[in-house]
Structure formats: structure tokens, C-alpha cells
Design an enzyme around this catalytic site. Structure first.
Site, short mmCIF file in Angstrom:
data_model
loop_
_atom_site.label_atom_id
_atom_site.label_comp_id
_atom_site.label_asym_id
_atom_site.label_seq_id
_atom_site.Cartn_x
_atom_site.Cartn_y
_atom_site.Cartn_z
CD GLU A 174 22.13 25.36 -15.00
OE1 GLU A 174 21.63 26.21 -15.73
OE2 GLU A 174 23.09 24.65 -15.34
CD GLU A 383 22.94 20.46 -16.55
OE1 GLU A 383 23.35 21.34 -17.34
OE2 GLU A 383 21.77 20.40 -16.15
#
Ligand code: BGC
Length: 481
Positions: A174, A383
């Protein structure tokens, strides 16, 4: 580091007619990978044991505890540094994982990977999940280009140490959270406030560092280790607030500023045109002599383009975007650069984390958009998950979250021919949820943070996920496609 442990309606009508809440009853392919994810700072603890160095989260939580919702920290966390065998047993029951080489740290990860493999679990390793060593940060961190060399050296080391046993690598987790939240608006460590400038400098270096790590693998390790390397990019789905062209353009602009910021250089080459144009335009009006968005050279564009073997995608929720008048010129900010503020419908069912809503339809739309915009990559959802606030006795809503999101993923595979090859739940265990401390819990397993033993207890939704992992089927009985 992070390791993923992999086992061998929209209130606006969707434009393609299917009901996103009807659960898909086709089997997932045999080759589909199911897993769960964790990240080192969030679970390991042992923050100063065995010669481990200080990282930016140790520093932030120790010196500015008031920034963390419950003043919590990762000093002990789930104590997974000591309890990793127990955690792997939980995983198996269900059917991710410093400047001198630290021998005890290396031994820990070697043991962890061996224990996973001995239990028939495929490790998928993220090299960097936000825990920058404090000395690297003090030397300039991700706003300085020197990190590109350091990150390359670090990646080479982990490939050399662990690469014989790891076939799926991810360089960064991320990057938008590293850069926007870490160097833009101080929502995460190192909590630097430099909106509209810091996050662009950081991103420039993260992208170069990612490409360096990819090329090192390609040139020095791929032939012998035969693995694959990519990056995890996160994004919610951004849905236009109405059928107007202006709202559609605003939503697409937002997607480019969030996901395209990272994906476009890697998949298509260079930053998205809309970002280059808007940031240059606003920088000039603000009085800057050049754009706040740094420029890649032609050679850098070519070096970064194509540095993926697959895509790691983190996505939890959706937002709406409506066209707004051009934000006034004032202090620079990434938000104003986007010119596309986001919001959520108050009627959407939500989790303990205010930003997580049960919007499974967004997942299918996102997968379709990525396929169309980024050359149909092979995707693993690294995720996706749902948080509670500690009351987990009946977590049927988390089960519904997994079931409806997975159903929309299966729909995207079946009807839109999106190449999704795996899915991992965030997270195996309740853990240190960054600025929210221990107040938001994403685990399939409850952890009693008041007990010295950090006792783990399965939540009911883990039983459903076990069934899905074992049968590759979301409902009572499935049929083949
Ligand atoms: C991060 C995790 C985090 C989770 C829930 C992701 O953004 O990779 O570290 O705990 O979402 O917020």
C-alpha cells in the site's frame, strides 16, 4: 515484512444487471489460493529483543502515544515473535509475514517459513509493510532518493536469504498509505505534515525502489529461484454519485489519483495524464516554478514500466464521488489536486472501522476496471476484511462480508473473465491497528490482549472461512462452471 499465508446493490443499479447479493454457486478453481495475512509490526511484538532496531512506529507510539486511539503500541502486540508455531497451527486449522543483518531476526523468519512449508502452507512475502528503520527515516526516509539503493540492497538480501522457499514476492504494501498518510497528512508514522508535496516525493522514490527490487530479482534471482514479484496497491471502488457525465469523470479522476498514481507507472508507463495536468495547473496558480509532481525521465519511465508479474490488490470498501467546483487555490493538498472529494452513503452497513462498508458490488466493478485499464493482469486479492470492536460472539456480519465479497470476485472471474488467482483475508489475528491501536479488530481469531499469554480464540466467521477454503464453494453445494 509481511507474510500472506496461502493455502494450497449498489444503491445505484449496476450497469450490467446482476444482483451483487445473490451468492455465486460455482466452485473456485482447484488452483485458486486462499489465505490470511498479517504484518510484522502489527503482530510480532518483541520490539527490542534479539538486537531488533527501532522503527518509525516504535518511535511514534513511544514518543507521541496521544496520537494512537487507545495509546496502544506494538511492543508485545500478539507476541507472534514467540508464538508463531501456535499461529501456524491456527492457520493449518483453517486450512504474511533491520541496517545490519540480525542473525536472530533471520533465524525467526527462516523458522517461520520452514514451519509454514512443513504444514503445507505457501508463504507469500511482502518485503516492506510500513516499518521503516528509524535511522533511515532520520536520514530523509522516503522523501530522499537514497532509499532506492537501500531498498534494493535490502530486497537482494531477503531474496538471497529466503528466496529458495518463497515463490511470491511483493515489494511494498500500500504505497499510497506510506506516502499520503505518512508524508502528507500525518495519519500514520512517521507523521510528517507536508500535504501536496511530501506524498509526491515519497511516491517517486517508492516507485523507483519497487522497480529496483523487481529488476534485481529479474537479473540475479529469477533464473534459479523461479518466483514472481509484484507490489500491493490498495484502493476502494469509487462509484459516480449519479449517472451524470460530470460525476463519472470525477469518479474516474479519483481512481487515477488513488490507484493510477501507482499502477499507471508500473503497468502503462508514467503518472496518469490527468494527474500530471491537474497538479501542474494548480502548482502554477499557487506560484510554484514547476509542478509539485516530480517528473520521471524517459529512461526512468522505461525502467519502471512492466515491473510486475502479477498484481497484489487490497480493497475493503467503496466510496461515492460527485463533481464539485474547482477547489480554491490556497495551500497545496493532494485532496484539492484530485478535485474529487469522496463520501459514503449513510445507509451502507458498516464495520467498526468507519471506512469499511459492506459494499461487495464495488469489488466486481473494481476488478472489471483494473482488467480494462491495466492490460488484464493476474490478480491476487492480498487483503480484504471486516473489523469488530471486540464483541465477536456473533460475527455473522463478517461471514456475510467474506461471502458477498468472494461471490462478487467469483462473478468477476466467471462473467467478466477477470484473472483472479487468489484471495487472502485480513487478518489471521486481531492486532495493532496502527493509529486505532487495539480498538478495531479484523481477526479471524480474537486475541486477549489482557492476558500475558495473548490467548487466541476462534471467531465463528473462521468456521465459515474454513469451509470455503476446504470446499472452494461459498454456499451449501456448488456446481462446476
Ligand atoms: C493494511 C493493514 C491494516 C488493514 C486494516 C490495510 O490498509 O495493509 O496493515 O491493518 O488495512 O486497516
Amino acid at each position: 515484512m509481511k507474510f500472506v499465508l496461502v493455502f494450497v446493490g449498489c444503491f445505484l443499479a449496476t450497469s450490467y444487471g446482476d444482483d451483487p447479493y445473490i451468492i455465486n454457486d460455482k466452485y473456485f478453481p482447484d488452483s485458486f489460493l486462499f489465505g490470511t495475512a498479517t504484518a510484522s509490526y502489527q503482530v510480532e511484538g518483541a520490539w527490542n529483543e534479539d538486537g531488533k532496531g527501532e522503527n518509525i512506529w516504535d518511535r511514534l507510539t513511544h514518543t507521541r502515544p496521544e496520537l494512537i486511539a487507545d495509546r496502544g503500541n506494538g511492543d508485545i502486540a500478539c507476541d507472534s515473535y514467540h508464538k508463531y508455531k501456535e499461529d501456524i497451527a491456527l492457520l493449518k486449522g483453517l486450512g504474511r509475514f533491520a541496517n545490519q543483518v540480525n542473525d536472530a531476526g533471520v533465524a525467526y523468519y527462516k523458522n517461520l517459513i520452514k514451519e509454514l512449508k512443513d504444514n503445507g502452507i505457501e508463504p507469500m512475502v511482502t518485503i516492506f509493510h510500513w516499518d521503516t528503520p528509524q535511522p533511515i527515516h532520520e536520514a530523509g526516509g522516503f522523501t530522499s532518493e537514497f532509499v532506492v539503493d537501500y531498498f534494493g540492497d535490502y530486497a537482494r538480501l531477503v531474496y538471497r536469504l529466503f528466496g529458495d522457499d518463497v515463490k511470491y514476492w511483493l515489494t511494498f504494501n500500500e504505497p499510497k498509505q506510506i506516502c499520503h498518510e505518512g508524508y502528507g497528512d500525518a495519519q500514520k508514522a512517521p507523521a510528517i505534515v507536508s500535504p501536496g508535496i511530501g506524498e509526491y516525493l515519497c511516491t517517486h522514490n517508492v516507485l523507483k525502489a519497487h522497480a529496483r527490487a523487481y529488476h534485481i530479482y529479474d537479473e540475479e534471482f529469477r533464473a534459479t529461484q523461479k518466483g514472481q514479484v509484484s507490489i500491493v496497491i490498495d484502493t476502494p471502488w469509487y462509484e459516480p454519485n449519479s449517472f451524470s457525465i460530470a460525476d463519472a469523470e470525477a469518479a474516474e479522476r479519483k481512481r487515477q489519483f488513488v490507484f493510477g498514481w501507482y499502477a499507471n507507472p508500473i503497468f502503462n508507463g508514467d503518472y496518469p495524464e490527468i494527474m500530471k495536468a491537474r497538479i501542474a495547473m494548480r502548482s502554477e496558480l499557487e506560484g510554484f516554478s514547476s509542478s509539485r509532481l516530480p517528473k520521471f525521465t524517459k529512461d526512468e519511465i522505461a525502467y519502471i514500466k512492466g515491473t510486475y508479474d502479477y498484481l497484489g490488490l487490497n480493497s475493503y470498501s467503496s466510496y461515492l464521488v460527485a463533481a464539485v467546483p474547482e477547489p480554491t487555490i490556497g495551500n497545496p493538498s493532494w485532496e484539492d489536486d484530485t478535485g474529487a472529494p469522496e463520501f459514503q452513503d449513510p445507509s451502507w452497513e458498516g464495520a467498526a472501522s468507519h471506512w469499511v462498508k459492506l459494499t461487495p458490488w464495488g469489488m466486481r466493478k473494481l476488478l472489471r476496471w483494473i482488467k480494462a485499464t491495466y492490460n488484464d493482469p493476474a490478480i491476487i486479492i492480498t487483503e480484504n476484511g471486516y473489523s469488530d470492536n471486540g464483541t465477536y460472539g456473533d460475527d455473522s456480519i463478517r461471514q456475510r462480508y467474506y461471502q458477498t465479497f468472494l461471490s462478487n470476485i467469483r462473478d468477476a472471474m466467471e462473467f467478466d473473465k477477470v484473472n483472479v488467482f487468489g484471495y487472502t483475508v485480513w487478518s489471521l489475528l486481531d492486532n495493532m491497528e496502527w493509529m486505532m491501536g487495539y480498538t478495531e479488530k479484523f481477526g479471524l481469531h480474537h486475541v486477549d490482549f489482557n492476558s500475558p499469554n495473548r490467548t487466541r480464540t476462534e471467531k465463528p466467521s473462521a468456521q465459515y472461512y474454513r469451509k470455503v477454503v476446504n470446499t472452494h464453494c461459498l454456499v451449501d453445494s456448488c456446481v462446476n462452471e
